[in-house]
Design a protein around this motif. Structure first.
Motif, PDB file in Angstrom:
ATOM      1  N   PRO A   1       0.806  -1.231   0.000  1.00  0.00           N
ATOM      2  CA  PRO A   1       0.000   0.000   0.000  1.00  0.00           C
ATOM      3  C   PRO A   1       0.836   1.276   0.000  1.00  0.00           C
ATOM      4  N   ASP A   2       0.462   2.220  -0.847  1.00  0.00           N
ATOM      5  CA  ASP A   2       1.191   3.489  -0.948  1.00  0.00           C
ATOM      6  C   ASP A   2       1.217   4.229   0.391  1.00  0.00           C
ATOM      7  N   ASP A   3       0.120   4.170   1.131  1.00  0.00           N
ATOM      8  CA  ASP A   3       0.044   4.897   2.395  1.00  0.00           C
ATOM      9  C   ASP A   3       1.061   4.365   3.403  1.00  0.00           C
ATOM     10  N   PHE A   4       1.435   3.099   3.252  1.00  0.00           N
ATOM     11  CA  PHE A   4       2.408   2.498   4.167  1.00  0.00           C
ATOM     12  C   PHE A   4       3.837   2.958   3.872  1.00  0.00           C
ATOM     13  N   LYS A   5       4.040   3.610   2.738  1.00  0.00           N
ATOM     14  CA  LYS A   5       5.394   4.030   2.342  1.00  0.00           C
ATOM     15  C   LYS A   5       5.723   5.452   2.800  1.00  0.00           C
ATOM     16  N   ILE A   6       4.734   6.160   3.304  1.00  0.00           N
ATOM     17  CA  ILE A   6       4.940   7.562   3.687  1.00  0.00           C
ATOM     18  C   ILE A   6       5.646   7.643   5.044  1.00  0.00           C
ATOM     19  N   ALA A   7       6.695   8.446   5.095  1.00  0.00           N
ATOM     20  CA  ALA A   7       7.451   8.598   6.338  1.00  0.00           C
ATOM     21  C   ALA A   7       7.675  10.073   6.643  1.00  0.00           C
ATOM     22  N   ILE A   8       7.843  10.366   7.921  1.00  0.00           N
ATOM     23  CA  ILE A   8       8.249  11.706   8.345  1.00  0.00           C
ATOM     24  C   ILE A   8       9.776  11.713   8.369  1.00  0.00           C
ATOM     25  N   ILE A   9      10.383  12.584   7.575  1.00  0.00           N
ATOM     26  CA  ILE A   9      11.835  12.637   7.468  1.00  0.00           C
ATOM     27  C   ILE A   9      12.375  13.809   8.282  1.00  0.00           C
ATOM     28  N   SER A  10      13.286  13.508   9.181  1.00  0.00           N
ATOM     29  CA  SER A  10      13.932  14.552   9.988  1.00  0.00           C
ATOM     30  C   SER A  10      15.412  14.611   9.640  1.00  0.00           C
ATOM     31  N   PRO A  11      15.909  15.778   9.229  1.00  0.00           N
ATOM     32  CA  PRO A  11      17.341  15.912   8.926  1.00  0.00           C
ATOM     33  C   PRO A  11      18.152  16.107  10.206  1.00  0.00           C
ATOM     34  N   ILE A  12      19.117  15.240  10.418  1.00  0.00           N
ATOM     35  CA  ILE A  12      19.978  15.331  11.601  1.00  0.00           C
ATOM     36  C   ILE A  12      21.376  15.744  11.169  1.00  0.00           C
ATOM     37  N   HIS A  13      21.885  16.818  11.754  1.00  0.00           N
ATOM     38  CA  HIS A  13      23.217  17.309  11.398  1.00  0.00           C
ATOM     39  C   HIS A  13      24.284  16.329  11.881  1.00  0.00           C
ATOM     40  N   LYS A  14      25.208  15.979  10.970  1.00  0.00           N
ATOM     41  CA  LYS A  14      26.284  15.037  11.300  1.00  0.00           C
ATOM     42  C   LYS A  14      27.526  15.776  11.782  1.00  0.00           C
ATOM     43  N   SER A  15      28.127  16.554  10.888  1.00  0.00           N
ATOM     44  CA  SER A  15      29.363  17.252  11.235  1.00  0.00           C
ATOM     45  C   SER A  15      29.631  18.350  10.210  1.00  0.00           C
ATOM     46  N   ASP A  16      30.659  19.137  10.455  1.00  0.00           N
ATOM     47  CA  ASP A  16      31.070  20.223   9.561  1.00  0.00           C
ATOM     48  C   ASP A  16      29.960  21.268   9.412  1.00  0.00           C
ATOM     49  N   SER A  17      29.949  21.995   8.321  1.00  0.00           N
ATOM     50  CA  SER A  17      29.026  23.115   8.143  1.00  0.00           C
ATOM     51  C   SER A  17      27.571  22.662   8.135  1.00  0.00           C
ATOM     52  N   ASN A  18      26.736  23.384   8.881  1.00  0.00           N
ATOM     53  CA  ASN A  18      25.305  23.065   8.905  1.00  0.00           C
ATOM     54  C   ASN A  18      24.532  23.794   7.805  1.00  0.00           C
TER      55      ASN A  18
END
Length: 268
Positions: free
Chosen positions: A142-159
């Motif tokens: 199901p397409d609805d099962f593929k939807i995710a909330i994406i959060s960008p997490i800073h790793k290192s160096d310039s943000n």
């Protein structure tokens, strides 16, 4: 040291302690500015779109940089006569997973909290079984099962650079239950037919980085006892999961007996 000792046998708490001691936060980064080429993006929608574009395109772009091999992926595989057959799931299986669900987990885009699913497990298990089995029988996820909330997490160096962020995906709880049920079936098939190489340590029961390291160091020690020298090459693939070629992956699955409707389900 006392802080880490308190986390013995609890990797999750150990990493929390390490991040706290090193002043690293796992919380979502608040991003006020991103540089994209010669542009400086400050609007929330522009920043979100820039990160989304980067996360969705970086894998194929990096994969295209890999030099072509003189051998095809199929040449490394052996076609198996066994076949995987995805079975319908039962209400009891679904109920068991719902009843042990961790209520501390985050809700997905549907905003259905895990506590509600756990409390209503007996009532919703029949409906979920009907949805899951329809998906299996049609070979469509199901397409609805593929939807995710994406959060960008800073790793290192310039943000200010997209490349310095990693995406954390939060799926809804219901598709994770479905995926776990199918994962159990697939793992049982692969293990019972001996289709996984012995050295494969990741994502397997009774295997881990620890068992992999124990096996490797044991080989080094045996070599030292024989008076041999051991040369070691460590490889770290940037964006390793994003680089996975889905066509090669599904071809490999076909060789290993995942075919027809079941293969179509995984492709979906």
């Amino acid at each position: 040291m006392n802080t880490l000792n308190k986390c013995d046998n609890n990797p999750k708490e150990m990493w929390k302690a390490v991040n706290k001691l090193t002043n690293k936060s796992s919380k979502t980064t608040i991003i006020s500015e991103i540089h994209q080429g010669n542009q400086v993006l400050t609007k929330k929608s522009e920043i979100a779109n820039a990160l989304n574009t980067y996360f969705s395109e970086v894998g194929p772009e990096l994969a295209n940089e890999i030099p072509n091999s003189g051998r095809t992926p199929e040449s490394y595989l052996t076609y198996t006569s066994t076949e995987f057959s995805m079975q319908n799931v039962s209400q009891i299986e679904i109920y068991k997973l719902l009843s042990i669900m961790k209520t501390s987990k985050s809700a997905g885009h549907d905003r259905i909290p895990p506590k509600l699913l756990k409390d209503a497990a007996e009532e919703i298990a029949p409906s979920l079984a009907a949805i899951f089995n329809a998906s299996i029988n049609l070979g469509i996820f199901p397409d609805d099962f593929k939807i995710a909330i994406i959060s960008p997490i800073h790793k290192s160096d310039s943000n200010l650079i997209c490349d310095n962020y990693r995406p954390i995906s939060v799926l809804s709880c219901v598709p994770k239950i479905f995926e776990k049920l199918i994962s159990e079936q697939l793992n049982t098939y692969l293990e019972s037919n001996g289709l996984l190489i012995e050295q494969q340590a990741g994502f397997r029961r009774k295997h881990s980085t620890q068992t992999s390291l124990l096996r490797t160091t044991n080989q080094w020690l045996l070599s030292m006892d024989r008076g041999c020298l051991s040369g070691v090459i460590f490889l770290d693939l940037k964006k390793a999961f994003e680089r996975v070629d889905h066509n090669i992956l599904t071809t490999k699955m076909d060789y290993y007996g995942i075919r027809g409707r079941d293969l179509a389900w995984f492709q979906s």
